[in-house]
Design an enzyme around this catalytic site. Structure first.
Site: not given
Ligand code: FAD
Ligand code: NAI
Length: 473
Positions: A123, A190-191, A245, A279, A320, A328, A452
Site C-alpha cells: 500500500g 539485547g532482547v 566490532v 536494534g 514500531d 507487539a 498456595h
Molecule cells: P509489524 O509487526 O512489523 O507489521 C508491519 C506489517 O506491515 C508487516 O506485515 C509488513 O509486511 C507490512 N507493511 C509494511 N509496509 C507496507 C506497505 N507499504 N504496504 C503493505 N504492507 C506493508 N514483541 C513483543 O511484544 N513480544 C515478543 O515476544 C517479541 N518478540 C520478538 C521477537 C523478534 C525476533 C522480533 C524481531 C520482534 C519481537 N517483538 C516482540 C517485537 C514485535 O514483533 C513488534 O513490536 C511488532 O511486530 C510491531 O507491530 P507492528 O504492527 O507495528 O509492525
Molecule cells: P535491542 O535494542 O533489544 O538490543 C540491541 C543491542 O545491541 C543493545 O544492547 C545495543 O547496545 C547493542 N548494539 C547496538 N549496536 C551495536 C554494535 N555495533 N555492536 C555491538 N552491540 C551493539 O534490539 P534487538 O535485540 O535487535 O531487538 C529489537 C527489538 O525487538 C527490541 O528492542 C524489542 O523491542 C523487540 N523484541 C522484543 C522481544 C520481547 O518482547 N520479548 C523479543 C525480541 C525483540
C-alpha cells in the site's frame, strides 16, 4: 479497478494494524487492511513481524529448545531416564512454521468475521483527494477519510555487512537455521540476542554474544540484570561487554568478526553463523510518504503526538513505525486507541504500565521504574525482594533462580515498579501491571490471598518485604 470509498484504510497487518482494523470494524466502520507479507507460496501472511519472524516463531523455538534442555539435564532429577536423546531440527522448524501459519490463517478468519476487506500487496500513498487520501495497492486505488499507518520495523544491519540470511542473519534467518551451528556469534546482547542465543545454545551451539555497551541489559533494573547475567553465564552463554566490532568477513567456511574487547585488546571470533541483533529501524519503505507530505523524524519514524496523530489530518500511525517501545502489545494498544479516537471516543494508552518480557530461562519481566531511575529522579522509595529459592512451588518445579522485586513510594507506598527474574516471570508480571493501573500500594498486594503453592506467592512476599515483614524468608 475502483472501490467504493472506505471509512478507514489500515496499511500493515502486524499487531498494530490488524488490531486497529478489527477494532475500527467493531465500531461500525467500513475498513480495508493492506499487507504485503508473503508466505513461502506467495500467498498472504498477515500478522507482520510478530507473527512471521518475531514473537510467535521465537517463542515456538524457545519452547522446543527448553524441552530439549530439560530432557537432557533436568529430567534425571525427577527420576526420568532417557536414552539416545536427539534433536530433529527440521521437525522443530516445521512445528514453528505450522504455528505461524495457524496465526496467519487466524487473522484472515478474523478479518472475514469482522468484515474487514483485506488487500494483499504493498500500500502506498497516491495523494490527497477530496474526502481523504488515495492509497494504491497493486492496480487498485482505495480512498478513505482516515488512514492508519502500521508498517512496522525492519532489522538494522551493521554498516558494510548486509544480511545474506545464510551466514549473516537478521531475526528472519535466525529463526530458520536448518542445523545446529557448532559456533554461533551474536552482535548485540539485547532482547533478540538473548532469546536467539538461548535457543541455539540449548541445542548445543557454542554461543558468543558481543555487546557494545559496558553494562549488561542497561534498561533493566541492575539487581535483576546482574542475577540474569549470572544465570546465563552459568548456562554457558559467553557474553562479552564493552566490545567494539570491527571488520566482518563472510566466506564459505563461515564468518570472522574482528573486535576489540573492553580493555582494548584485539580479537578474532570465527563462527559458522552470525546473528546481528543491534536494534530495529522504523519501516516506511514503499509507503510513498512524500506524496502526501507525511512527516518523518531523523530516524525515519513517522512523527506522531501522544495520541498517534501525524502531521496530516486523518492520518494516524501506530506500533514500531512510531516512537516508543517496539513491542507487539504496545502496537496493539495504540491500534485500539486510534480506532476509538476515529470513532470520537477517548482511547487511551498508559505508557507507564507497558510490561516488558524477555523469554529466556530465567525469564525477565518488568513494569514501571527501575531502582536506578528512581535514584536518578530523586524519588524516595522502599524496596522489597523475595527470592524464588524460598518459594515452595519454585522448589517443586525445580527452578529456584531469581527473585521478585517491588519498588514503592517511601511515603505513600504506591507501587512504582516491579521487576522479576525467574520462572514464569512473563505471567507473574500481569498482577503487577493490574496493580499499577489501579494505583495500588505494596500493602494492597500483601493483603491479597494468593493460592498456595504458587509462584505468585513470591509476588505477595516481595510486597510484604517492602514493609520488612516477609513470612517465608
Ligand atoms: P509489524 O509487526 O512489523 O507489521 C508491519 C506489517 O506491515 C508487516 O506485515 C509488513 O509486511 C507490512 N507493511 C509494511 N509496509 C507496507 C506497505 N507499504 N504496504 C503493505 N504492507 C506493508 N514483541 C513483543 O511484544 N513480544 C515478543 O515476544 C517479541 N518478540 C520478538 C521477537 C523478534 C525476533 C522480533 C524481531 C520482534 C519481537 N517483538 C516482540 C517485537 C514485535 O514483533 C513488534 O513490536 C511488532 O511486530 C510491531 O507491530 P507492528 O504492527 O507495528 O509492525
Ligand atoms: P535491542 O535494542 O533489544 O538490543 C540491541 C543491542 O545491541 C543493545 O544492547 C545495543 O547496545 C547493542 N548494539 C547496538 N549496536 C551495536 C554494535 N555495533 N555492536 C555491538 N552491540 C551493539 O534490539 P534487538 O535485540 O535487535 O531487538 C529489537 C527489538 O525487538 C527490541 O528492542 C524489542 O523491542 C523487540 N523484541 C522484543 C522481544 C520481547 O518482547 N520479548 C523479543 C525480541 C525483540
Amino acid at each position: 479497478m475502483s472501490n467504493p470509498p472506505f471509512d478507514v484504510i489500515v496499511i500493515g497487518a502486524g499487531p498494530g494494524g490488524y488490531i486497529a482494523a478489527i477494532r475500527a470494524a467493531q465500531l461500525g466502520f467500513n475498513v480495508a487492511c493492506i499487507d504485503e507479507w508473503k508466505n513461502d507460496k506467495g500467498g498472504p501472511a498477515p500478522g507482520g513481524t510478530c507473527t512471521n519472524v518475531g514473537c510467535i516463531p521465537s517463542k515456538a523455538l524457545l519452547q522446543s529448545s527448553e524441552h530439549f534442555e530439560h530432557a537432557g539435564h533436568a529430567f534425571a532429577d525427577h527420576g526420568i531416564g532417557l536414552k539416545d536423546l536427539r534433536m530433529d531440527v527440521a521437525k522443530m522448524l516445521a512445528r514453528k512454521n505450522q504455528i505461524v501459519k495457524q496465526n496467519n490463517d487466524g487473522i484472515l478468519y478474523l478479518f472475514k468475521k469482522n468484515k474487514v476487506t483485506f488487500f494483499h500487496g504493498r500500500g502506498s500513498f497516491a495523494g490527497a483527494v477530496a474526502g481523504g487520501y488515495e492509497v494504491a495497492v497493486g492496480d487498485a486505488k482505495l480512498v478513505a477519510k482516515q488512514v492508519v499507518v502500521a508498517t512496522g520495523s525492519v532489522a538494522r544491519a551493521l554498516p558494510g555487512t548486509p544480511f545474506d540470511e545464510e551466514r549473516v542473519l537478521s531475526n528472519d534467518g535466525a529463526l530458520r537455521i536448518g542445523a545446529v551451528p557448532k559456533k554461533l556469534g551474536l552482535i548485540g546482547s539485547g532482547v533478540i540476542g538473548l532469546e536467539m542465543g538461548s535457543v541455539w545454545r540449548r541445542l548445543g551451539a557454542e554461543v558468543t554474544v558481543l555487546e557494545a555497551l559496558p553494562t549488561f541489559l542497561g534498561a533493566v533494573d541492575e539487581q535483576i540484570a546482574k542475577e540474569a547475567h549470572k544465570a546465563f553465564t552459568k548456562q554457558g552463554l559467553k557474553i562479552e561487554l564493552g566490545v567494539k566490532v570491527g571488520e566482518i568477513k563472510s566466506g564459505k567456511s563461515g564468518v570472522e568478526v574482528e573486535y576489540t574487547d573492553a580493555k582494548g585488546a584485539a580479537h578474532k571470533l570465527a563462527v559458522d553463523k552470525l546473528i546481528v541483533s543491534i536494534g530495529r529501524a522504523p519501516n516506511t519503505q514503499g509507503l510513498n510518504a512524500q506524496a502526501v507530505g507525511l512527516a518523518l523524524d531523523e530516524r525515519g519514524a513517522i512523527v506522531v503526538d501522544a495520541e498517534c496523530r501525524t502531521n496530516l489530518p486523518g492520518v494516524w500511525a501506530v506500533g514500531d513505525v512510531v516512537r516508543g517501545p517496539m513491542l507487539a502489545h504496545k502496537a496493539e494498544e495504540e491500534g485500539v486507541a486510534v480506532a476509538e479516537r476515529i470513532a470520537g471516543q477517548h482511547g487511551h494508552v498508559n505508557f507507564d504500565t507497558i510490561p516488558w518480557v524477555i523469554y529466556t530461562s530465567p525469564e525477565i519481566a518488568w513494569v514501571g521504574q527501575t531502582e536506578q531511575q528512581l535514584k536518578a529522579s530523586g524519588r524516595a522509595y522502599k524496596a522489597g525482594v523475595f527470592p524464588f529459592m524460598a518459594n515452595g512451588r519454585a522448589r517443586a518445579l525445580g527452578d529456584t533462580t531469581g527473585m521478585v522485586k517491588f519498588l514503592a513510594d517511601a511515603a505513600t507506598d504506591e507501587i512504582l515498579g516491579v521487576h522479576i527474574v525467574g520462572p514464569m516471570a512473563s505471567e507473574l508480571i500481569s498482577e503487577a501491571v493490574v496493580a499499577m493501573e489501579f494505583k495500588a500500594s505494596a500493602e494492597d498486594i500483601a493483603r491479597i490471598c494468593h493460592a498456595h503453592p504458587s509462584l505468585s506467592e513470591a509476588t505477595k512476599e516481595a510486597a510484604l518485604a517492602v514493609d520488612k515483614r516477609t513470612l517465608n524468608f
